[in-house]
Design a protein around this motif. Sequence first.
Motif, PDB file in Angstrom:
ATOM      1  N   UNK A   1      36.662  48.625  29.978  1.00  0.00           N
ATOM      2  CA  UNK A   1      37.317  48.459  31.278  1.00  0.00           C
ATOM      3  C   UNK A   1      38.719  49.076  31.258  1.00  0.00           C
ATOM      4  N   UNK A   2      39.039  49.880  32.275  1.00  0.00           N
ATOM      5  CA  UNK A   2      40.334  50.559  32.294  1.00  0.00           C
ATOM      6  C   UNK A   2      41.494  49.599  32.548  1.00  0.00           C
TER       7      UNK A   2
ATOM      8  N   UNK B   1      36.896  34.759  41.060  1.00  0.00           N
ATOM      9  CA  UNK B   1      37.530  34.416  39.788  1.00  0.00           C
ATOM     10  C   UNK B   1      38.274  35.605  39.177  1.00  0.00           C
ATOM     11  N   UNK B   2      38.005  36.818  39.681  1.00  0.00           N
ATOM     12  CA  UNK B   2      38.659  37.993  39.100  1.00  0.00           C
ATOM     13  C   UNK B   2      40.045  38.152  39.708  1.00  0.00           C
ATOM     14  N   UNK B   3      41.027  38.219  38.836  1.00  0.00           N
ATOM     15  CA  UNK B   3      42.394  38.412  39.306  1.00  0.00           C
ATOM     16  C   UNK B   3      42.518  39.699  40.076  1.00  0.00           C
ATOM     17  N   UNK B   4      43.350  39.680  41.100  1.00  0.00           N
ATOM     18  CA  UNK B   4      43.682  40.949  41.721  1.00  0.00           C
ATOM     19  C   UNK B   4      44.427  41.789  40.691  1.00  0.00           C
ATOM     20  N   UNK B   5      44.175  43.088  40.727  1.00  0.00           N
ATOM     21  CA  UNK B   5      44.715  43.969  39.693  1.00  0.00           C
ATOM     22  C   UNK B   5      46.242  43.942  39.680  1.00  0.00           C
TER      23      UNK B   5
ATOM     24  N   UNK C   1      34.260  44.377  36.592  1.00  0.00           N
ATOM     25  CA  UNK C   1      34.779  43.619  37.738  1.00  0.00           C
ATOM     26  C   UNK C   1      36.235  43.967  38.026  1.00  0.00           C
ATOM     27  N   UNK C   2      37.008  44.250  36.963  1.00  0.00           N
ATOM     28  CA  UNK C   2      38.420  44.596  37.194  1.00  0.00           C
ATOM     29  C   UNK C   2      38.545  45.962  37.873  1.00  0.00           C
ATOM     30  N   UNK C   3      37.647  46.889  37.517  1.00  0.00           N
ATOM     31  CA  UNK C   3      37.657  48.197  38.182  1.00  0.00           C
ATOM     32  C   UNK C   3      37.297  48.023  39.657  1.00  0.00           C
TER      33      UNK C   3
END
Length: 380
Positions: free
Chosen positions: A226-227, A281-285, A249-251
């Motif tokens: 994941x980048x 549940x995924x933090x905003x980047x 998910x972060x991408x």
Amino acid sequence: IEIEAGIVSMIRTKLTIEDKSRYAIVTFSNRQNIEIDFDEFTPEAFEEALYGIELSPSNVANINVGLNAAFECLVKNMQKLAEGKQFRIIIISSGDFEGKGKKWEELVAISSKVGINIDAVQISQAFGHESEILQAIAKKTMGFYYICKSNADIESILTELAPGREVAGEDSFQTQEDRDMKGLLEVIAADLNTLDEGIKTIEDLKRIVNQDDDKFKCGICHSPDCMFCKGPAFSCGAFCPACGRFFHQHCCAGWAESQKDTPKNVFKCPVCFHLLKVPGAVHRISVLKENLIERQRHPDKIEVKKFNINEIGQAGAFKFCAWCRNVFNPQEEIFNCPNCGSFYHQDCMDKMTDKTMNRCRVCGAPFSIRGTAGGIQRIV
Ligand SMILES: [Zn+2]
Ligand SMILES: [Zn+2]
Ligand SMILES: [Zn+2]
Ligand SMILES: [Zn+2]
Ligand SMILES: [Zn+2]
């Protein structure tokens, strides 16, 4: 037959104006039926489906059932929406229907809010209260309302409907309606499939762990790692439910934040354009980046809490330890990196912290640990 010919004429006219238009047919009596869906649309398939419809006059139609079916059918298609597309429902009613329950009022309210025009064509003058309902539906959604006085009217009236209303241009981009539309996009966007939903075989498990398989290269960053969180494919991976493409998910979160035409947590699959939602549940980047900077300033701050793998249910069977790459036992007490979501065995976490490598092996976030040593808090 006049009705079918009228509809065919309308579709043909529309396609000469806008050849990317797609149609679905929903029939309704006491239950609804999708005769042809948007996905199946070609002019030929449409005409075949249209002429194949058998309407039974003995069934009492219900406008709530019919409108609901058309609305659901359209919303499903809106997940794959393209900009500037006009969304319409055309009700063609040739007889009595029931409008009790007022569900249609609810649907009309949502439709008018999000810019779905509903046109109503009444094929007979025989009904009273039903006419009022059709008029109200058309009026509230900025659609057209027509009564066909004779069979000869049907074709010309339906053909006239083909162009529809003008689609709002670029200048209306920041209007209230636009923001409401974004609210709807959030509601209709589909959830990503989780790893346990997307990985069905031991073969796939091996492929995702091995990290060198094209199937588990992210459709956004084109890499197995994941980048954003720097984790491996299995730490934050997910799948598009429509085309099956693998993403981090972060991408997805980063991609969603960069898209101007959707809400911050909604994005179109870069492969199939299906409308998708970033998991809550995924933090905003932007938050993830801020957290990382904050943690570099205060490296003692991040707390890793112990919990039972049982708490995440079935999904637990598909999690790996980011240290030793082995799976977990049922009911096992494990650790979870709050930054990237990687999981660790208690033993592995102990080994890491004993060697003062108290950082997440995946994302590098520095750890302090609570809840180890028999419930006595230990801060490393
Ligand atoms: Zn990625
Ligand atoms: Zn990630
Ligand atoms: Zn997709
Ligand atoms: Zn381990
Ligand atoms: Zn981590």
